[in-house]
Scaffold this motif. Structure first.
Motif, PDB file in Angstrom:
ATOM      1  N   SER A  25      41.377  43.531 -36.592  1.00 13.41           N
ATOM      2  CA  SER A  25      41.898  44.343 -37.480  1.00 13.41           C
ATOM      3  C   SER A  25      41.912  44.046 -39.006  1.00 13.41           C
ATOM      4  CB  SER A  25      43.633  43.914 -37.241  1.00 13.41           C
ATOM      5  OG  SER A  25      44.414  44.827 -38.168  1.00 13.41           O
ATOM      6  N   TYR A  26      41.169  44.774 -39.742  1.00 15.83           N
ATOM      7  CA  TYR A  26      40.829  44.680 -41.117  1.00 15.83           C
ATOM      8  C   TYR A  26      41.282  45.769 -42.102  1.00 15.83           C
ATOM      9  CZ  TYR A  26      36.675  47.302 -40.988  1.00 15.83           C
ATOM     10  OH  TYR A  26      35.796  48.626 -40.593  1.00 15.83           O
ATOM     11  N   GLU A  27      41.184  45.448 -43.332  1.00 13.57           N
ATOM     12  CA  GLU A  27      41.276  46.519 -44.327  1.00 13.57           C
ATOM     13  C   GLU A  27      40.410  46.207 -45.637  1.00 13.57           C
ATOM     14  OE1 GLU A  27      44.736  48.567 -46.925  1.00 13.57           O
ATOM     15  OE2 GLU A  27      45.449  47.629 -45.477  1.00 13.57           O
ATOM     16  N   VAL A  28      39.764  47.211 -46.148  1.00  9.73           N
ATOM     17  CA  VAL A  28      38.794  46.830 -47.220  1.00  9.73           C
ATOM     18  C   VAL A  28      39.588  47.755 -48.489  1.00  9.73           C
ATOM     19  CG1 VAL A  28      36.759  46.950 -48.290  1.00  9.73           C
ATOM     20  CG2 VAL A  28      36.972  46.493 -45.807  1.00  9.73           C
ATOM     21  N   THR A  29      39.819  47.002 -49.574  1.00  6.28           N
ATOM     22  CA  THR A  29      40.234  47.616 -50.834  1.00  6.28           C
ATOM     23  C   THR A  29      39.079  47.389 -51.909  1.00  6.28           C
ATOM     24  OG1 THR A  29      42.534  46.944 -50.385  1.00  6.28           O
ATOM     25  CG2 THR A  29      42.021  47.579 -52.351  1.00  6.28           C
ATOM     26  N   TYR A  30      38.786  48.637 -52.322  1.00  4.48           N
ATOM     27  CA  TYR A  30      37.805  48.564 -53.359  1.00  4.48           C
ATOM     28  C   TYR A  30      38.312  48.705 -54.768  1.00  4.48           C
ATOM     29  CZ  TYR A  30      34.455  49.510 -49.319  1.00  4.48           C
ATOM     30  OH  TYR A  30      33.827  49.595 -48.420  1.00  4.48           O
ATOM     31  N   GLY A  31      38.212  47.541 -55.610  1.00  5.56           N
ATOM     32  CA  GLY A  31      38.469  47.689 -56.969  1.00  5.56           C
ATOM     33  C   GLY A  31      37.243  47.892 -57.926  1.00  5.56           C
ATOM     34  N   ASP A  32      37.451  47.880 -59.077  1.00  7.45           N
ATOM     35  CA  ASP A  32      36.527  48.125 -60.269  1.00  7.45           C
ATOM     36  C   ASP A  32      35.586  46.917 -60.297  1.00  7.45           C
ATOM     37  OD1 ASP A  32      37.721  50.546 -60.757  1.00  7.45           O
ATOM     38  OD2 ASP A  32      38.896  49.744 -62.406  1.00  7.45           O
ATOM     39  N   LYS A  33      35.931  45.810 -60.062  1.00 10.05           N
ATOM     40  CA  LYS A  33      35.272  44.670 -60.411  1.00 10.05           C
ATOM     41  C   LYS A  33      35.154  43.699 -59.038  1.00 10.05           C
ATOM     42  CE  LYS A  33      35.654  44.269 -65.417  1.00 10.05           C
ATOM     43  NZ  LYS A  33      35.979  43.339 -66.416  1.00 10.05           N
ATOM     44  N   ASP A  34      35.937  44.135 -58.030  1.00  7.95           N
ATOM     45  CA  ASP A  34      35.831  43.261 -56.907  1.00  7.95           C
ATOM     46  C   ASP A  34      36.233  44.138 -55.549  1.00  7.95           C
ATOM     47  OD1 ASP A  34      38.708  43.714 -56.934  1.00  7.95           O
ATOM     48  OD2 ASP A  34      39.086  41.871 -57.666  1.00  7.95           O
ATOM     49  N   ILE A  35      36.264  43.163 -54.510  1.00  6.82           N
ATOM     50  CA  ILE A  35      36.502  44.105 -53.324  1.00  6.82           C
ATOM     51  C   ILE A  35      37.500  42.992 -52.413  1.00  6.82           C
ATOM     52  CG2 ILE A  35      35.582  44.580 -51.093  1.00  6.82           C
ATOM     53  CD1 ILE A  35      33.219  45.780 -52.147  1.00  6.82           C
ATOM     54  N   THR A  36      38.459  43.366 -52.160  1.00  5.93           N
ATOM     55  CA  THR A  36      39.447  42.487 -51.025  1.00  5.93           C
ATOM     56  C   THR A  36      39.402  42.843 -49.790  1.00  5.93           C
ATOM     57  OG1 THR A  36      40.662  42.030 -52.978  1.00  5.93           O
ATOM     58  CG2 THR A  36      41.903  41.967 -50.959  1.00  5.93           C
ATOM     59  N   ILE A  37      39.101  41.850 -48.891  1.00  2.14           N
ATOM     60  CA  ILE A  37      39.032  42.173 -47.534  1.00  2.14           C
ATOM     61  C   ILE A  37      40.458  41.356 -46.803  1.00  2.14           C
ATOM     62  CG2 ILE A  37      37.905  42.070 -45.205  1.00  2.14           C
ATOM     63  CD1 ILE A  37      35.406  41.889 -47.091  1.00  2.14           C
ATOM     64  N   THR A  38      41.179  42.036 -46.100  1.00  2.00           N
ATOM     65  CA  THR A  38      42.206  41.549 -45.342  1.00  2.00           C
ATOM     66  C   THR A  38      41.994  41.543 -43.957  1.00  2.00           C
ATOM     67  OG1 THR A  38      43.744  43.287 -45.504  1.00  2.00           O
ATOM     68  CG2 THR A  38      43.927  41.595 -46.974  1.00  2.00           C
ATOM     69  N   SER A  39      41.863  40.437 -43.049  1.00  3.84           N
ATOM     70  CA  SER A  39      41.672  40.550 -41.742  1.00  3.84           C
ATOM     71  C   SER A  39      42.265  39.548 -40.686  1.00  3.84           C
ATOM     72  CB  SER A  39      40.301  40.462 -41.453  1.00  3.84           C
ATOM     73  OG  SER A  39      39.768  39.118 -41.842  1.00  3.84           O
ATOM     74  N   ASP A  40      41.862  39.356 -39.471  1.00  5.59           N
ATOM     75  CA  ASP A  40      42.395  38.236 -38.690  1.00  5.59           C
ATOM     76  C   ASP A  40      41.702  37.061 -38.923  1.00  5.59           C
ATOM     77  OD1 ASP A  40      44.108  40.455 -37.793  1.00  5.59           O
ATOM     78  OD2 ASP A  40      42.582  40.738 -36.272  1.00  5.59           O
ATOM     79  N   ALA A  41      40.688  36.851 -39.904  1.00  8.39           N
ATOM     80  CA  ALA A  41      39.903  35.653 -40.101  1.00  8.39           C
ATOM     81  C   ALA A  41      40.685  34.333 -40.160  1.00  8.39           C
ATOM     82  CB  ALA A  41      38.928  35.792 -40.983  1.00  8.39           C
ATOM     83  N   SER A  42      40.099  33.173 -39.642  1.00  9.66           N
ATOM     84  CA  SER A  42      40.663  32.025 -39.764  1.00  9.66           C
ATOM     85  C   SER A  42      39.631  30.930 -39.894  1.00  9.66           C
ATOM     86  CB  SER A  42      41.721  31.515 -38.936  1.00  9.66           C
ATOM     87  OG  SER A  42      41.084  31.525 -37.752  1.00  9.66           O
TER      88      SER A  42
END
Length: 594
Positions: free
Chosen positions: A523-540
């Motif tokens: 389960s993950y989500e990617v958010t594209y910004g102007d100067k960065d990318i944020t990935i939220t996931s089940d990672a640990s």
């Protein structure tokens, strides 16, 4: 003349050295726990295991397939499973949906479908022609030719001498598939008969053909295009002038095409490279007369003195960890003595290489799967009682057949099934409560089409299982099955063609199974910004997740994980935290990575 005192001193020193050697060997055996699988899962299953589920039901996009080619539809469905997309196969089903891609079978495209494709293109939706309409139809339809970026038809059909795949499309360096020697002719299995189209100057060619008696350095105008992209003021159109979209080769191409649509593109991968010895080792003396004629050795010596050093050499060359699929014997119709004491010897060798052992489900001859596993269960309970066998080579058994046979025999810890490559099966999947993993390549075979398929799978999954069946060494059918011939192909193909993927991690089958399970359930989500990318996931940190980022701008920093360059515009991200932030270096010159 040595005095008695010196003689006594030398004797004492030799005794001490002898004792130390004996003690170190005994201590090594006692402390290393060779009888235990160091990759054993704590509760008998990979972390987050869901035996009754396939891929996650999350949806990150919608793909529409238009056409009548069942193989191309299957390709699109598998792509959507791996990318967590919804796959639609009718125009009616796509009404009201936001489409990421439209894949068209140009060969079967009707006039009604063509009109709808034009409407999608007008709306700015990317179009992928997985096959092209006939050159005759393209020649008489100016609008169709214009959408494909075709300005002229040089020839309705031309016979190529090879093809060139350019860098930064699929993972790996530029490669030329052109057979110049007799040995290379055996590898040539691409479809080399294609129409020759002349393209608009606004096209980008990813793969083109080579004419007979010509070489790669010729100008593009003299090389028929095979895969290209045409961009106009309405959007992008990709075209495939070959049969790649009727096989798994199309999976990586679709992924590469989608990544070309934006400046940044992120997708998850498995990140697991595996080397596995199938039907190895065995423990019964069989076919002894033949082996003594060929090698002046019995099967025990051949497998120990010839085959094992070869496996280790290839594994160490690629910085890997060998996995093996053990079997008490190959021919279950023969009742020769089976030396079970050698099981501990091979488990010790594997532990020293940080490798892993699994089992074989199918007998080479002389028994059904049920009969073989009943025999094997008694054998391994006697000679490897504490070892957790977690994967099995199912060969061509279905997941249902394999699961029933394993349950009946009592191999309850087996959760991963390796099977021979087949385009009828998904590359990875969860079925019948088992994790299905295909052997993507045979170690001693590497044709041009197999190489292209490997590049494609590595692009979309970062996954490969190179399997070499060593039963042919014990029962050779001809000279090509003799050890020196098999090892020459096995080592040269693996060492040469695997090195393009050095940025991926080498794993054992259990490690790969754990990563594959996380990938399918991710389960993950990617958010594209102007100067960065944020990935939220089940990672640990205990269970990292892997992503590929394709970007026109270099990465400066990653929070919540790490990164490494793969090629000119791809980076491998290891996410060790639930939130990963990727920052760009806007002043970086990507030519640095080239």
């Amino acid at each position: 003349m040595i005095s008695r005192r010196n003689y006594l001193s030398i004797t004492i020193m030799m005794g001490i050295i002898f004792f130390l050697f004996l003690f170190s060997g005994a201590a090594k055996s006692a402390l290393s726990h060779y009888e235990v699988n160091e990759y054993a899962w704590e509760d008998g299953t990979p972390k987050g295991w869901k035996a009754d589920a396939g891929a996650t039901t999350e949806t990150h996009g919608v793909l529409l397939y238009l056409g009548a080619n069942d193989s191309m539809l299957k390709l699109c469905q598998r792509y959507c499973m791996l990318r967590q997309y919804t796959c639609l196969d009718s125009i009616e089903a796509s009404v009201g949906k936001e489409l990421q891609l439209v894949v068209v079978d140009g060969v079967s495209m009707s006039e009604e479908t063509w009109k709808q494709v034009q409407a999608y293109h007008e709306a700015g939706i990317p179009i992928v022609f997985g096959s092209l309409p006939s050159s005759r139809r393209i020649g008489r339809d100016i609008e169709l030719a214009g959408m494909l970026g075709i300005t002229n038809i040089q020839a309705s059909e031309v016979e190529l001498s090879g093809m060139t795949l350019y860098e930064n499309f699929l993972v790996g360096d530029k490669v030329i598939y052109q057979a110049k020697t007799k040995e290379e002719q055996k590898q040539q299995d691409l479809n080399l008969s294609v129409p020759w189209y002349v393209l608009n100057s606004g096209t980008k060619v990813y793969m083109d053909g080579l004419l007979p008696d010509t070489y790669d350095e010729l100008d593009a105008a003299y090389k028929p295009p095979v895969v290209w992209r045409y961009r106009n003021d309405k959007g992008c159109v990709f075209a495939v002038n070959s049969d790649f979209f009727t096989s798994d080769i199309g999976l990586g191409m679709l992924c590469a095409m989608e990544s070309e649509l934006s400046e940044q593109f992120v997708y998850p991968i498995i990140n697991a490279q595996n080397l596995v010895a199938l039907n190895y080792p065995t423990f019964m003396e069989e076919n002894t007369d033949t082996l003594r004629k060929l090698y002046s050795r019995d099967v025990t010596a051949v497998l120990r003195d010839l085959v094992w050093p070869g496996i280790v050499a290839v594994s160490e060359h690629n910085h890997g960890y060998p996995s093996v699929c053990m079997s008490p014997k190959l021919d279950y119709g023969v009742n020769n003595w089976v030396d079970g004491e050698r099981v501990a010897y091979y488990l010790q060798l594997l532990r020293e290489q940080h490798g892993e052992a699994g089992i074989n489900l199918c007998a080479w001859a002389g028994a059904t799967t049920e009969e073989k596993l009943a025999y094997d269960k008694t054998f391994f309970d006697t000679y490897a009682k504490e070892y957790a066998f977690q994967f099995a080579y199912a060969k061509d058994l279905t997941p249902k057949e394999a699961k029933e046979s394993l349950d009946t025999a009592g191999f309850s810890r087996v959760r991963a099934l390796l099977c021979d490559y087949s385009e009828d099966l998904p590359l990875v999947d969860v079925a019948e409560g088992m994790l299905l993993m295909q052997v993507t390549n045979e170690g001693s075979s590497h044709t041009y089409r197999e190489d292209l398929r490997m590049r494609s799978i590595q692009t979309i999954l970062g996954y490969s299982v190179i399997g070499q069946d060593f039963s042919q060494i014990v029962y050779p059918w001809g000279k090509s099955d003799q050890w020196e011939k098999v090892f020459d192909r096995f080592s040269s193909y693996t060492n040469t063609y695997w090195r393009d993927y050095h940025f991926y991690e080498e794993t054992t089958i259990s490690q790969a199974a754990g990563r594959t399970n996380r990938f399918l359930q991710l389960s993950y989500e990617v958010t594209y910004g102007d100067k960065d990318i944020t990935i939220t996931s089940d990672a640990s940190a205990e269970a990292p997740v892997y992503f590929v980022v394709k970007s026109d701008t270099a990465i400066r920093d990653v929070e919540g994980g790490s990164f490494q360059p793969m090629d000119a515009n791809r980076w491998l991200i290891t996410a060790t935290d639930a939130t990963v932030r990727i920052a760009w270096d806007s002043d970086a010159d990507l030519m640095f990575w080239r």
